[in-house]
Design a protein around this motif. Structure first.
Motif, short mmCIF file in Angstrom:
data_model
loop_
_atom_site.label_atom_id
_atom_site.label_comp_id
_atom_site.label_asym_id
_atom_site.label_seq_id
_atom_site.Cartn_x
_atom_site.Cartn_y
_atom_site.Cartn_z
N UNK A 174 0.80 -1.23 0.00
CA UNK A 174 0.00 0.00 0.00
C UNK A 174 0.84 1.28 0.00
N UNK A 175 2.13 1.16 -0.23
CA UNK A 175 3.05 2.29 -0.10
C UNK A 175 3.50 2.80 -1.47
N UNK A 176 4.12 3.97 -1.53
CA UNK A 176 4.61 4.51 -2.80
C UNK A 176 6.00 4.00 -3.20
N UNK A 177 6.52 2.99 -2.49
CA UNK A 177 7.86 2.48 -2.76
C UNK A 177 7.80 1.07 -3.37
N UNK A 178 8.83 0.74 -4.15
CA UNK A 178 9.04 -0.65 -4.55
C UNK A 178 9.61 -1.40 -3.34
N UNK A 179 9.05 -2.57 -3.06
CA UNK A 179 9.55 -3.40 -1.98
C UNK A 179 10.20 -4.64 -2.59
N UNK A 180 11.52 -4.76 -2.42
CA UNK A 180 12.27 -5.90 -2.96
C UNK A 180 12.43 -6.94 -1.86
N UNK A 181 12.02 -8.16 -2.16
CA UNK A 181 12.04 -9.24 -1.18
C UNK A 181 13.27 -10.13 -1.36
N UNK A 182 13.92 -10.40 -0.26
CA UNK A 182 15.02 -11.37 -0.24
C UNK A 182 14.51 -12.74 0.19
N UNK A 183 13.42 -12.74 0.99
CA UNK A 183 12.86 -13.99 1.51
C UNK A 183 11.41 -13.76 1.88
N UNK A 184 10.59 -14.80 1.69
CA UNK A 184 9.19 -14.75 2.09
C UNK A 184 8.81 -16.12 2.65
N UNK A 185 8.32 -16.14 3.89
CA UNK A 185 7.88 -17.37 4.54
C UNK A 185 6.43 -17.23 4.95
N UNK A 186 5.65 -18.28 4.72
CA UNK A 186 4.27 -18.36 5.21
C UNK A 186 4.14 -19.62 6.03
N UNK A 187 3.82 -19.46 7.31
CA UNK A 187 3.78 -20.59 8.25
C UNK A 187 5.08 -21.38 8.23
N UNK A 188 6.18 -20.66 8.11
CA UNK A 188 7.49 -21.28 8.14
C UNK A 188 7.94 -21.91 6.84
N UNK A 189 7.10 -21.90 5.82
CA UNK A 189 7.45 -22.49 4.53
C UNK A 189 7.90 -21.39 3.56
N UNK A 190 9.04 -21.65 2.92
CA UNK A 190 9.61 -20.65 2.01
C UNK A 190 8.76 -20.56 0.74
N UNK A 191 8.51 -19.34 0.31
CA UNK A 191 7.79 -19.07 -0.93
C UNK A 191 8.82 -18.74 -2.01
N UNK A 192 8.69 -19.37 -3.17
CA UNK A 192 9.66 -19.16 -4.24
C UNK A 192 9.54 -17.74 -4.79
N UNK A 193 10.68 -17.06 -4.88
CA UNK A 193 10.75 -15.71 -5.43
C UNK A 193 11.58 -15.74 -6.70
N UNK A 194 11.08 -15.10 -7.74
CA UNK A 194 11.75 -15.15 -9.04
C UNK A 194 11.99 -13.73 -9.54
#
Length: 238
Positions: A174-194
């Motif tokens: 919801x912000x005016x910035x680009x957010x670059x992700x190095x890692x994303x986990x949901x319930x401790x499981x890694x989400x693939x980032x491409x």
């Protein structure tokens, strides 16, 4: 005349390193940020080799799939030679102010290093040589950041919102910035980032979808700050 049998090109996206390196070439930045009042920025290009000179070819594009476009920024110089054990300064010039003023814009600085011969050294044989020359490339993000945005980038990194959407989750920025992700986990499981598919960066005022099931709905993400470092945040999936 000097001929080469083959020119191999390897493109590496060093978007997370504090100082990206290609071949023996070091780049003195992990990203470039233009503030609203900036007309130019400079970064150092270092040749760490003791004996190999390079040709450096620079382009700026508005997508990862293009090497160079007629963008709002221009490299100076776009092509130069760098000798062993030396540092050259690359300037990036703003060509226009006709960019959104309520959010960041992103471009890509593409730097290619091509090995070349030493000064005064040439191939006197007119036949095709058998040398394999490898050109290596590096791509850095270039952000245009307007003045007077309502929050800092550091604050924005922790503002991501998570919600269930069908068989996956939706992550909203919801912000005016680009957010670059190095890692994303949901319930401790890694989400693939491409990087190429764009799922590792969420644009301002937009959302990305990820095919992951949220059980308890705990989210953890690591975002890349202005200095190339990583900061970790926590949230819940609604």
């Amino acid at each position: 005349m000097k001929f080469y049998r083959k020119l191999g090109v390897v493109l590496s996206l060093s978007l997370l390193l504090s100082e990206p390196v290609l071949a023996s070439i070091g780049i003195g930045a992990s990203r470039v940020i233009f503030a609203g009042s900036d007309s130019s920025q400079s970064i150092d290009i270092n040749n760490r080799s003791h004996n190999q000179p390079y040709l450096i070819n620079v382009g700026i594009s508005d997508s990862l799939t293009a090497k160079s476009t007629d963008s709002a920024f221009m490299p100076a110089p776009a092509l130069f030679r760098i000798e062993p054990d030396t540092t050259n300064k690359l300037r990036i010039l703003r060509k226009t102010n006709n960019l959104p003023r309520d959010r960041e814009s992103v471009f890509y600085l593409n730097i290619m290093a091509i090995p070349t011969s030493k000064v005064g050294q040439d191939n006197n044989d007119n036949t095709v040589g058998g040398t394999l020359q490898i050109a290596t490339g590096n791509t850095l993000k270039l952000f245009n950041r307007p003045a007077d945005l309502p929050m800092t980038h550091k604050t924005a990194m922790g503002k991501l919102q998570f919600s269930r959407a069908g068989e996956g989750i939706k992550v909203t920025n919801p912000t005016p910035y680009y957010i670059s992700l190095n890692k994303l986990l949901v319930d401790g499981k890694a989400v693939r980032l491409d990087v190429i598919k764009g799922t590792s960066m969420i644009a301002p005022f937009s959302a990305s979808h990820y095919p992951v099931t949220a059980g308890q709905g705990k989210a953890e993400w690591a975002a890349i700050n202005d200095f190339g470092g990583v900061e970790t945040f926590h949230g819940t999936v609604n």
